[in-house]
Design a protein around this motif. Structure first.
Motif, PDB file in Angstrom:
ATOM      1  N   VAL A  86       0.820  -1.210   0.000  1.00  0.00           N
ATOM      2  CA  VAL A  86       0.000   0.000   0.000  1.00  0.00           C
ATOM      3  C   VAL A  86       0.854   1.261   0.000  1.00  0.00           C
ATOM      4  N   LYS A  87       2.180   1.114   0.033  1.00  0.00           N
ATOM      5  CA  LYS A  87       3.069   2.268   0.122  1.00  0.00           C
ATOM      6  C   LYS A  87       2.880   3.279  -1.012  1.00  0.00           C
ATOM      7  N   PRO A  88       2.752   2.870  -2.289  1.00  0.00           N
ATOM      8  CA  PRO A  88       2.552   3.894  -3.340  1.00  0.00           C
ATOM      9  C   PRO A  88       1.334   4.768  -3.097  1.00  0.00           C
ATOM     10  N   ALA A  89       0.186   4.145  -2.786  1.00  0.00           N
ATOM     11  CA  ALA A  89      -1.019   4.930  -2.514  1.00  0.00           C
ATOM     12  C   ALA A  89      -0.867   5.752  -1.244  1.00  0.00           C
ATOM     13  N   LEU A  90      -0.194   5.202  -0.254  1.00  0.00           N
ATOM     14  CA  LEU A  90       0.010   5.914   1.007  1.00  0.00           C
ATOM     15  C   LEU A  90       0.867   7.154   0.808  1.00  0.00           C
ATOM     16  N   MET A  91       1.939   7.043   0.021  1.00  0.00           N
ATOM     17  CA  MET A  91       2.823   8.182  -0.200  1.00  0.00           C
ATOM     18  C   MET A  91       2.128   9.274  -1.014  1.00  0.00           C
ATOM     19  N   VAL A  92       1.320   8.881  -1.980  1.00  0.00           N
ATOM     20  CA  VAL A  92       0.567   9.876  -2.755  1.00  0.00           C
ATOM     21  C   VAL A  92      -0.431  10.593  -1.856  1.00  0.00           C
ATOM     22  N   ALA A  93      -1.114   9.849  -0.984  1.00  0.00           N
ATOM     23  CA  ALA A  93      -2.064  10.468  -0.059  1.00  0.00           C
ATOM     24  C   ALA A  93      -1.359  11.448   0.875  1.00  0.00           C
ATOM     25  N   ILE A  94      -0.197  11.049   1.399  1.00  0.00           N
ATOM     26  CA  ILE A  94       0.561  11.941   2.283  1.00  0.00           C
ATOM     27  C   ILE A  94       1.016  13.188   1.523  1.00  0.00           C
ATOM     28  N   LEU A  95       1.458  13.016   0.283  1.00  0.00           N
ATOM     29  CA  LEU A  95       1.893  14.161  -0.522  1.00  0.00           C
ATOM     30  C   LEU A  95       0.753  15.152  -0.713  1.00  0.00           C
ATOM     31  N   PHE A  96      -0.419  14.663  -1.081  1.00  0.00           N
ATOM     32  CA  PHE A  96      -1.562  15.550  -1.280  1.00  0.00           C
ATOM     33  C   PHE A  96      -1.904  16.314  -0.001  1.00  0.00           C
ATOM     34  N   ARG A  97      -1.890  15.623   1.118  1.00  0.00           N
ATOM     35  CA  ARG A  97      -2.253  16.266   2.372  1.00  0.00           C
ATOM     36  C   ARG A  97      -1.181  17.247   2.827  1.00  0.00           C
ATOM     37  N   VAL A  98       0.090  16.927   2.606  1.00  0.00           N
ATOM     38  CA  VAL A  98       1.158  17.850   2.982  1.00  0.00           C
ATOM     39  C   VAL A  98       1.040  19.148   2.186  1.00  0.00           C
ATOM     40  N   LEU A  99       0.835  19.028   0.879  1.00  0.00           N
ATOM     41  CA  LEU A  99       0.710  20.227   0.055  1.00  0.00           C
ATOM     42  C   LEU A  99      -0.520  21.040   0.448  1.00  0.00           C
ATOM     43  N   ASP A 100      -1.589  20.364   0.825  1.00  0.00           N
ATOM     44  CA  ASP A 100      -2.795  21.070   1.250  1.00  0.00           C
ATOM     45  C   ASP A 100      -2.598  21.725   2.616  1.00  0.00           C
ATOM     46  N   ALA A 101      -1.929  21.032   3.520  1.00  0.00           N
ATOM     47  CA  ALA A 101      -1.715  21.584   4.864  1.00  0.00           C
ATOM     48  C   ALA A 101      -0.765  22.775   4.848  1.00  0.00           C
ATOM     49  N   LEU A 102       0.194  22.783   3.945  1.00  0.00           N
ATOM     50  CA  LEU A 102       1.109  23.917   3.851  1.00  0.00           C
ATOM     51  C   LEU A 102       0.400  25.186   3.396  1.00  0.00           C
ATOM     52  N   ARG A 103      -0.781  25.038   2.803  1.00  0.00           N
ATOM     53  CA  ARG A 103      -1.538  26.207   2.336  1.00  0.00           C
ATOM     54  C   ARG A 103      -2.725  26.515   3.245  1.00  0.00           C
ATOM     55  N   ILE A 104      -2.739  25.977   4.441  1.00  0.00           N
ATOM     56  CA  ILE A 104      -3.885  26.125   5.319  1.00  0.00           C
ATOM     57  C   ILE A 104      -4.184  27.604   5.596  1.00  0.00           C
ATOM     58  N   TYR A 105      -5.451  27.979   5.430  1.00  0.00           N
ATOM     59  CA  TYR A 105      -5.839  29.374   5.669  1.00  0.00           C
ATOM     60  C   TYR A 105      -7.216  29.478   6.318  1.00  0.00           C
ATOM     61  N   ASP A 106      -8.252  28.944   5.620  1.00  0.00           N
ATOM     62  CA  ASP A 106      -9.622  29.235   6.020  1.00  0.00           C
ATOM     63  C   ASP A 106      -9.963  28.725   7.409  1.00  0.00           C
ATOM     64  N   LEU A 107      -9.474  27.543   7.762  1.00  0.00           N
ATOM     65  CA  LEU A 107      -9.768  27.006   9.093  1.00  0.00           C
ATOM     66  C   LEU A 107      -9.198  27.901  10.183  1.00  0.00           C
ATOM     67  N   ILE A 108      -7.965  28.368   9.984  1.00  0.00           N
ATOM     68  CA  ILE A 108      -7.329  29.255  10.974  1.00  0.00           C
ATOM     69  C   ILE A 108      -8.001  30.612  10.998  1.00  0.00           C
ATOM     70  N   ALA A 109      -8.287  31.154   9.816  1.00  0.00           N
ATOM     71  CA  ALA A 109      -8.864  32.502   9.750  1.00  0.00           C
ATOM     72  C   ALA A 109     -10.228  32.569  10.408  1.00  0.00           C
ATOM     73  N   ILE A 110     -11.028  31.513  10.296  1.00  0.00           N
ATOM     74  CA  ILE A 110     -12.380  31.537  10.855  1.00  0.00           C
ATOM     75  C   ILE A 110     -12.368  31.203  12.345  1.00  0.00           C
ATOM     76  N   MET A 111     -11.554  30.228  12.750  1.00  0.00           N
ATOM     77  CA  MET A 111     -11.575  29.797  14.145  1.00  0.00           C
ATOM     78  C   MET A 111     -10.856  30.768  15.070  1.00  0.00           C
ATOM     79  N   THR A 112      -9.718  31.281  14.657  1.00  0.00           N
ATOM     80  CA  THR A 112      -8.926  32.145  15.549  1.00  0.00           C
ATOM     81  C   THR A 112      -8.698  33.537  14.972  1.00  0.00           C
ATOM     82  N   GLY A 113      -9.265  33.820  13.818  1.00  0.00           N
ATOM     83  CA  GLY A 113      -9.027  35.123  13.200  1.00  0.00           C
ATOM     84  C   GLY A 113      -7.596  35.300  12.739  1.00  0.00           C
TER      85      GLY A 113
END
Length: 345
Positions: free
Chosen positions: A252-279
């Protein structure tokens, strides 16, 4: 045998003018690869041009703007003047936290760059680690055959289907001083006023929302593992843990690494959750600020300096993606090609 009954010698065929054979013969021999390549160019070409316009132009424009000064007041004349060429001043402003010839004072956006940089990677590492572990566990459960499996899969995907703004407001009320969580634990915690409490509030909310996404991608990889492999492991006397470590994880490593890559790139751009919860603040004012939050705050003060920060953020995300694809095995296309090559051998 007489000369009249002799068998005539074979008449040699004239040499072909086409050393590689006729076009029809080439098509029969090599398939339609040439035609496929031509049609691929025709079909993909317009898409590449559209992507170059939609994605390439904003990126190039942002890089050019990052080397320009923002508009502002001239201290000598007191007049509003246009910005000119700035060189690397905007980059020094962020990376060196310099405001003019001195260090940026506390409260200035320039002084928050490295705090935002650390917060962004802290959120990324912690949330992706939690989402990977929980998502893998959920995927293994959903991959089993049991009654009501379809209902469980649909229920697990609900948090991911909820818009992020709605999720942020939901968890904002849960973490409120008079919210549900404080009543459940029986303790008054100021989740958005304490530095670490506000950070963990963001982590909990983000993990709750995006873990189903990880589980869905990992589940797709688990379903590609043949049941015969597990049956062979059982016949060899492998325990459940040994089958998980020696069969499930490697396959399952290929699918796992792709999933981690997608989430890492998404988490590095995190904005809306922080902006709404803590301003965009939390704690003393910058406990939850991320690079994207800093970019949006800077846009309100000057586009050119914000473009420099956007370029820095883009380079950071690109480097992380390159490391995942080049060194951590997240290139699923290359992995599949290598597997097919090994099967042919």
């Amino acid at each position: 045998m007489s000369a009249a009954t002799e068998i005539p010698a074979a008449i040699p065929e004239p040499p072909s003018s086409d050393p590689q054979g006729s076009g029809a013969a080439r098509r029969r021999k090599g398939g339609l690869n040439a035609d496929h390549g031509r049609w691929a160019v025709y079909l993909i070409g317009p898409t590449l041009v559209l992507l170059a316009v939609v994605i390439g132009y904003p990126v190039v424009s942002a890089v050019i703007q990052s080397f320009q000064l923002d508009q502002g007041l001239d201290k000598a004349t007191g007049l509003f003047v246009e910005g000119g060429f700035a060189g690397v001043t905007n980059y020094v402003h962020w990376l060196g936290q310099q405001c003019g010839n001195a260090a940026c004072p506390p409260g200035n956006l320039g002084s928050q760059f490295w705090v935002a940089f650390g917060n962004t990677f802290f959120f990324t590492v912690v949330t992706v680690a939690l989402e990977t572990v929980i998502g893998l566990w959920m995927a293994i459960i959903m991959n089993r055959n049991f009654r009501g499996r379809a209902l469980v899969r649909a229920a697990i995907l609900i948090p991911w289907a909820i818009p992020t703004a709605v999720t942020a407001k939901l968890w904002y009320f849960i973490f409120d001083a008079n919210g549900v969580l404080n009543h459940v634990i029986g303790h008054q915690v100021l989740w958005f006023s304490d530095e670490w409490a506000s950070r963990f509030a963001i982590i909990i909310a983000d993990t709750w929302k995006t873990t189903p996404f990880m589980a869905l991608l990992i589940l797709a990889g688990l379903q590609l593992i043949p049941d015969e492999v597990y049956e062979a492991g059982k016949m060899d006397g492998a325990s459940t843990f040994q089958r998980f470590v020696n069969i499930t994880l490697p396959l399952v490593k290929p699918a796992l690494m792709v999933a981690i890559l997608f989430r890492v790139l998404d988490a590095l751009r995190i904005y809306d959750l922080i902006a709404i919860m803590t301003g965009g603040g939390g704690g003393s004012g910058n406990a939850t600020v991320s690079l994207s939050v800093l970019v949006v705050d800077q846009i309100r003060q000057g586009f050119n300096s914000a473009s420099a920060l956007s370029t820095i953020t883009f380079v950071v995300i690109f480097v992380v993606a390159f490391i995942f694809v080049r060194f951590l095995g997240a290139n699923v296309v290359q992995t599949q090609a290598a597997q097919q090559k090994g099967e042919l051998k």
